[in-house]
Design an enzyme around this catalytic site. Sequence first.
Site, short mmCIF file in Angstrom:
data_model
loop_
_atom_site.label_atom_id
_atom_site.label_comp_id
_atom_site.label_asym_id
_atom_site.label_seq_id
_atom_site.Cartn_x
_atom_site.Cartn_y
_atom_site.Cartn_z
N CYS A 116 0.77 -1.25 -0.08
CA CYS A 116 0.09 0.32 -0.07
C CYS A 116 0.71 1.44 0.00
CB CYS A 116 -1.02 -0.07 1.13
SG CYS A 116 -1.90 -1.52 1.28
N HIS A 240 -2.65 6.84 3.55
CA HIS A 240 -3.43 5.37 3.08
C HIS A 240 -4.53 5.43 3.52
CE1 HIS A 240 -4.04 1.69 1.59
NE2 HIS A 240 -3.40 1.10 2.85
N ASN A 270 -10.38 -0.11 0.93
CA ASN A 270 -8.61 0.00 1.12
C ASN A 270 -8.38 -0.62 -0.39
OD1 ASN A 270 -6.05 -0.54 1.03
ND2 ASN A 270 -5.69 -1.44 3.21
#
Length: 316
Positions: A116, A240, A270
Site C-alpha cells: 500500500c 493511506h 482500501n
Amino acid sequence: MRRIPTSARGARFIGWGTALGHDTVTNHDLEQKMDTSDEWIRERTGIERRHIGGSNVELSTESGRRALEMAGVDPLSIDALVLATTTPDRGVPGTSASVQHSLGLKCGAFDVNAACSGFVYSLVTAHGLIAMGAERVLLIGTDVLSRITDWNDRNTAILFADGSGAAVLEATSDSGHLLGWDLDADGSLENLLYQDHGDFIKMDGKEVFRRAVRIMVDSATKSIAHAGVTSDDIALVVPHQANIRIISAACDRLNMPLEKAATVIHETGNTSSASIPLALFDAANKGRIKEGDLVLLVGFGAGMTAASAVIRWTAR
Ligand code: COA
C-alpha cells in the site's frame, strides 16, 4: 539526514485521473454474505461501500488515459511508465507492459510492488527518472484486491477493494514540487499481512493497526523534517486509506486536526496502491488544495513498508 540535491531537476503534476472497480458493494451487501453489520463496519473502519471488478489493465488504462487527457500530452511524449501494484494481472510480464501497449505509449515500463506504500515509492522513483533526464513520466497506482480477498472472511472482505489513480509528472526548470521524502520497510514483520501464490490475503488486523499508526507517524515526521517545514505548515495530509481510526490516530500524533486529512475511504475501502492517488486527486478536484499549499502524502503497507513525501502543490 537525506536531502534532495539542489542541482536535481524537479518535476510537477500536469494531469491526473482515477478509476474505481466497476461494481459497487455496500456494507448491506456484505451483511447478506457474512456475520457482520453495516454499523460495525462503519464504526470500526469508516467504510460505507467499495467498488470491485475490472482487471488491473482495464483500471490502469482508464485512469492513465484520463491523466494523459488532462495533461493534454501526446502518449508518445511519455518517457517511462511506473505502475505501482501488488495485484498484477499476470505473474509475467509486468502489468505495466500491457498498460504501456493499451495506452499507446512507446517507452520503458515497469511494476513497483511496495504494497500500500507503492504509489509514494513510485512517485519518488519517477522523480529519480526525471532527475536522470526523463521529461515526462506516467505514474499509476492500481490494485485489484478483490481478486486475492476471501469473500467469506469477515476479517478482510470488509476492507479491501479495487481502484486506480494516475498522474503525469513533467520535468520543471526549477527544483519542482518534491520537498522531502522517506521510504522504509521492515521485512521482519512480513507475516502480519501477506498473500501466498494461489491463496487469499492473511492478516493480523490488530497488530497491523498498532504498527501502522507508529510507522506512518515516523515516516511522516522524517519527510516533514527533510522538507525543512513543520506539521503546522502542512495544509493537507493524504494518508493511506486503510481505516479511518488509523488515519485519526496518526493525525492526532502528528498534531494535525482530522479536518486536514483527505479521505475517500467511506466510498472506496482500501485500494492499496490506488488509495493515496484516489484521495489526493479527489481533494484536488474538489478545490481543497491551493497553489503553493504543502501536501503530505503518507502510506504504510505489507512488508511492512512505509513511505511519505511532502510536495508543494504547483500543478498546472
Ligand atoms: N463484523 C462484525 N464483527 C466483527 C468483525 C466484522 N467484520 N470483525 C471482527 N468482529 C468482532 C470480533 O469478533 C470482536 O468481537 P468480540 O469483542 O465479541 O470478541 C470484535 O468485533 C472486535 O474485534 P477486533 O478484531 O478487536 O476489531 P478491531 O477493532 O481490531 O477491528 C479491523 C478489526 C481489521 C477493522 C482493524 O483491526 C484494522 O483495521 N486493522 C488494520 C487492518 C489494515 O489496515 N490492513 C491493511 C493494511 S495496508
